[in-house]
Design a protein around this motif. Sequence first.
Motif: not given
Length: 132
Positions: A8-10, A57-59, A71-80, A117-121
């Motif tokens: 939500t914040v992102s 997408m995040n929302w 949902n790894r693509p969402i996490v990796i996309g945000n982390f990148m 996002f690194a922690i979530v990954f």
Amino acid sequence: MNTKILLTVSAVFLGLIGIGLSFLPKEIVAYLNISYNPMAALLLQLLGALYLGFAIMNWMAKGSLIGGIYNRPIVIGNFMHFGVGAITLLKIVFEKQERIEIIISLTAIYTLLALCFAIVFINNPKSLGAKK
């Protein structure tokens, strides 16, 4: 980590930047003391569209199970996005700039979101209703 709050914040952060870039390109160019031309406005508006796409997408994913293999693509996309953005902004912080307060603020936000996002990954999501 509560991924719903993180997404939500992102989403809000990216959405605000996206709205600004999409609908106020002339004003942003003037504020940053960049010479205006139609190509610069077009590029800012396209960048705003990217930010809005990431925000929506995040929302939309904020209610999903996220972390580990979920949902790894969402996490990796945000982390990148936030990781590379933080590194790029960090390099600019050490150069003398006119609007350094904006760059330092963005660097802090990007770095914080990249770390989150690194922690979530790295971590697996906690299952709902799990007993301790």
